[in-house]
Design an enzyme around this catalytic site. Structure first.
Site, PDB file in Angstrom:
ATOM      1  CB  SER A 681      -0.832  51.210  62.219  1.00  0.00           C
ATOM      2  OG  SER A 681       0.421  51.469  62.767  1.00  0.00           O
ATOM      3  CE  LYS A 724      -0.066  54.729  65.321  1.00  0.00           C
ATOM      4  NZ  LYS A 724      -0.995  53.939  64.522  1.00  0.00           N
TER       5      LYS A 724
END
Ligand code: ADP
Length: 777
Positions: A681, A724
């Site tokens: 990611s 996140k």
């Protein structure tokens, strides 16, 4: 000593069971009339006497022929008259002599004797020395063992350097039979004499050793008997006091028999248990075997074969309990209630297993215990972290020393009911090694087709686990074997926002801690801002475990102060927090410096929550090498290479010289190298940092991004968005760039976070670059 030929006349003293050796001082009592007269005569004539042993000690009137031929000429040193006509005499042996003839027999036996001096064999000085030393060594050994020997005699023996003298000295100190003493007196060769003494010493030592062994054995036996007797008596007294069954193996076995008969087990198992009871009745009550059987039977009998709690499946009540014990967690509560509803409608439907997944401290254990509470079931927690052996789950066979049932049966026993909630904690931390795979054993435990007759190695008889409600927990499902995961209903618990943590602290953690520390809402208060400060400055976690600990520490300090009489109540405001909690442990995340090229903010997901990750890229003149540092895993390295391939393919559009990668090296670094990082990611973040470094265009410092990149620049979706975005907010980021395919996930993001951030979506890297790079002014 007179020469051998000269005969001498002197009175004879017949000794009973006694031999006087030359050089030896010895005293004895003389009572016989003839002997006393002989002594008196000797005192008058030169103080010497021929001392010789009579052959038969019991002979009261020995004639000259009743004594041995060889005796000792002795000097009389002292004569002491005792009452009843007895005389105590001290004599010193002078030399060996042979009786030649009797010259007078009345009133005193006078004899003529010839001295017989030592006759030496030819032998080297060295051999003589060796013989002496060896004999003294033997003597030493003897003295050490002999119970009545005094150590001085050894010292004296060491002083003697004449071989015949040594033999006589040792012979004198030993307790020997008369014949043996006599034979030593008759031995005029000193070497043979000493050799003979050596043989006697060896024999004596051996005898002493045997004596000692016998003595020790007897003593050991005696001590053991006494000890056993004493312990048995004590045991009887204790059992009497407790009103327990006696020592009698039969009555003990009978007690077990009654208990076994009462158990709700199948016929086969009962038979198996009864076999053990019979074995117990046949074995000695104090044997180790009996101990093993007793432990086994106790363990089996103690298991809750017959005990079950009635299930309460009142949904409204369950809801109330879940609400009361937990803040937030709406989705989780909903899922749990659904689960309970199914249980209520189809109680026979087996094999429903909950798996609560989430970072530490988000309330997995406490949700599970609320479930148990709501259903009115008992609960036991079984930690699977670090379990690598099948025997941990299933137990060891009884034949192992110290064998025990495995954790599952132990959990059931702890819970004390046949249908408890068993919380299998940390199934993701379970390993396996050569001793067997614990996951396979766990599969059997969780499988509703098999677990109605779960066999623990220790128990050997089956136990029905089908009514147990299993709830498992894990931080992440990745390491959990597929087969295991398929059996479970996964419910995810995610990180808390700071605001949620504040509410949990105020509503749940603090009241819990106050109660624990004997405080009340009146004696301890803390301002919301201080709790906020505690959350951001003292903890960095997804859950609230550390926060709970910090609050506990504050309560502890307060309790101490109040107990010491320093104050009556404490109110902690934000300004005073440092005074109570110490200095800040964490600084707020630093925002990225503005206007710097080659740095981009990425968002990472870890087991313990979200993190902001600044990726740095540097371009140095070189030959096209790409260097990746910062403790990266393989997937992360590959995604960095994919990013480079994309940039090379877009060199024109990015206005980069075509051969930029042959003339320079690119170094990509992820700070905080101590922490391992992996996953795809960070792909777009690496690409942005590289383009920024190559073009000199800085990245916007209020933006953070996450997304996987392909070599053609497509942006692929990623996971962990909730964590996140929370990390981004914490770091003071305003805008978050996410893959377009992740847009639906925005619905799951906490509303407070969603409102505070702006989201940009992108499906291609070109759009990412457009959104993130600032134009050089
Ligand atoms: P986990 O099992 O996920 O590691 P715990 O269940 O041990 O976490 O939770 C740690 C502490 O935080 C417990 O005291 C628990 O009661 C409390 N806690 C966690 N989440 C909540 C919540 N949503 N509401 C109330 N208390 C909570």
């Amino acid at each position: 000593m007179p020469s051998a030929q000269v005969t001498e006349l002197m009175p004879m003293l017949a000794l009973r069971g006694l031999v006087v050796f030359p050089h030896m001082l010895i005293h004895f009592d003389v009572a016989r009339d003839k002997s006393v007269k002989a002594l008196e005569a000797a005192v008058l004539h030169g103080q010497t006497i021929f001392a010789v042993a009579q052959k038969d000690s019991l002979n009261p009137e020995p004639e000259p022929e009743d004594v041995y031929k060889v005796g000792t000429v002795a000097h009389i040193k002292q004569v002491l008259k005792l009452p009843n006509n007895t005389v105590r005499v001290l004599v010193e042996g002078a030399y060996r002599a042979v009786l030649e003839s009797v010259t007078e027999s009345e009133p005193v036996i006078t004899v003529s004797v010839t001295p017989c001096p030592d006759k030496h064999r030819r032998i080297s000085g060295q051999r003589k020395q060796a013989l002496m030393r060896h004999t003294v060594d033997l003597f030493e050994e003897y003295v050490e063992m002999a119970p009545r020997a005094i150590p001085e005699i050894l010292l004296n023996a060491r002083e003697i350097n004449e071989i015949g003298h040594l033999a006589d000295y040792i012979a004198q100190t030993l307790a020997l039979r008369l014949e043996e003493r006599q034979s030593l007196i008759e031995e005029i060769n000193p070497i043979s004499r000493l050799e003979h003494v050596g043989v006697i010493l060896l024999r004596e030592i051996e005898t002493l050793q045997i004596e000692l062994q016998i003595q020790m054995k007897l003593r050991g036996q005696l001590v053991k008997n006494q000890r056993d007797y004493y312990l048995r008596e004590q045991l009887k007294t204790i059992q009497g006091e407790l009103g327990e069954l006696g020592d009698d193996p039969l009555s003990e076995a009978e007690e077990y028999e009654i208990k076994v008969k009462k158990l709700h087990v199948d016929a086969q198992s009962r038979e198996r248990l009864m076999r053990e009871v019979t074995r117990l009745s046949k074995s000695s009550p104090h044997s180790p075997d009996a101990g093993v059987i007793r432990t086994y039977l106790d363990t089996c009998i103690e298991l809750p074969w017959n005990t079950a709690t009635p299930d309460r499946l009142d949904l409204a009540r369950a809801k109330r309990i879940l609400e009361r014990e937990h803040f937030g967690l709406e989705k989780v509560k909903e899922r749990v209630l659904e689960f309970l509803a199914v249980k209520r409608l189809a109680p026979k439907l087996r094999g429903q297993i909950l798996c609560l997944v989430g970072p530490p401290g988000v309330g997995k254990t406490s949700v599970a215990s609320s479930v148990a509470h709501a259903m009115g079931r008992k609960m036991a927690r079984i930690s699977l972290g670090g379990v690598r052996d099948e025997a941990d789950i299933r137990g060891h066979r009884k034949t192992y020393v110290g064998a025990m049932p495995g954790r599952i049966i132990t959990g059931v026993r702890q819970a004390g009911s046949r249908n408890p909630v068993l919380l299998l904690d940390e199934i993701d931390k379970m390993g396996h090694d050569f001793r067997g795979d614990p996951a396979a054993a766990l599969l059997e435990v969780l499988d509703s087709e098999q677990n109605h007759s779960f066999r623990d190695h220790y128990l050997e008889i089956p136990f029905d686990l089908s009514d147990v409600l299993f709830i498992t927990t894990a931080n992440t499902t990745e390491p959990v074997p597929r087969a295991l995961l398929d059996r479970m209903e996964v419910i995810e618990l995610t990180s808390y926002t700071d605001e949620e943590k504040l509410q949990i602290a105020k509503r749940h953690l603090l009241p819990k801690q106050l109660k624990k520390h004997g405080l009340t809402a009146k004696t301890f208060k803390i301002h919301d801002d201080a709790v906020r400060e505690l959350i951001t400055g003292y903890t960095r976690e997804s859950g609230v475990r550390r926060l709970e600990r910090e609050l506990a520490a504050l309560c502890r300090k307060t309790a101490h102060k109040i107990a010491a009489g320093e104050t009556e109540k404490v109110y902690i405001k934000r300004q005073e927090l440092e005074k109570y909690a110490g200095v800040h442990r964490y600084k707020p995340d630093r925002p990225m410096p503005a206007g710097e090229a080659g740095v981009a903010a990425g968002l990472a997901w870890t087991r313990v929550g979200g993190e902001i990750l600044y990726v740095e890229a540097g371009v140095i003149p070189g030959a096209g090498k790409v260097e990746l540092t910062g403790n990266l895993g393989e997937i992360m390295k590959e995604s960095a290479r994919a990013a480079l391939s994309y940039i090379r393919s877009r060199a024109d559009a990015l206005e980069l010289p075509k051969d930029f990668y042959t003339k320079s090296d690119i170094h990509i670094h992820f700070p905080e190298s101590a922490i391992p990082k992996d996953g795809p990611s960070a792909g777009i973040t690496v690409a942005v940092a590289m383009v920024s470094a190559l073009t000199g265009k800085p990245v916007r410092n209020d933006i953070a991004m996450t997304g996987e990149i392909t070599i053609r620049g497509r942006v692929l979706p990623v996971g962990g968005l909730k964590e996140k975005t929370m990390a981004a907010l914490r770091a003071g980021i305003k805008t978050v760039l996410i893959p377009a395919d992740n847009e639906p996930d925005l619905a799951n993001i906490d509303p407070t976070v969603k409102n505070a951030l702006t989201f940009i979506t992108a499906s291609h890297m070109d759009d990412v670059l457009k959104a993130t790079l600032t134009v050089n002014s």
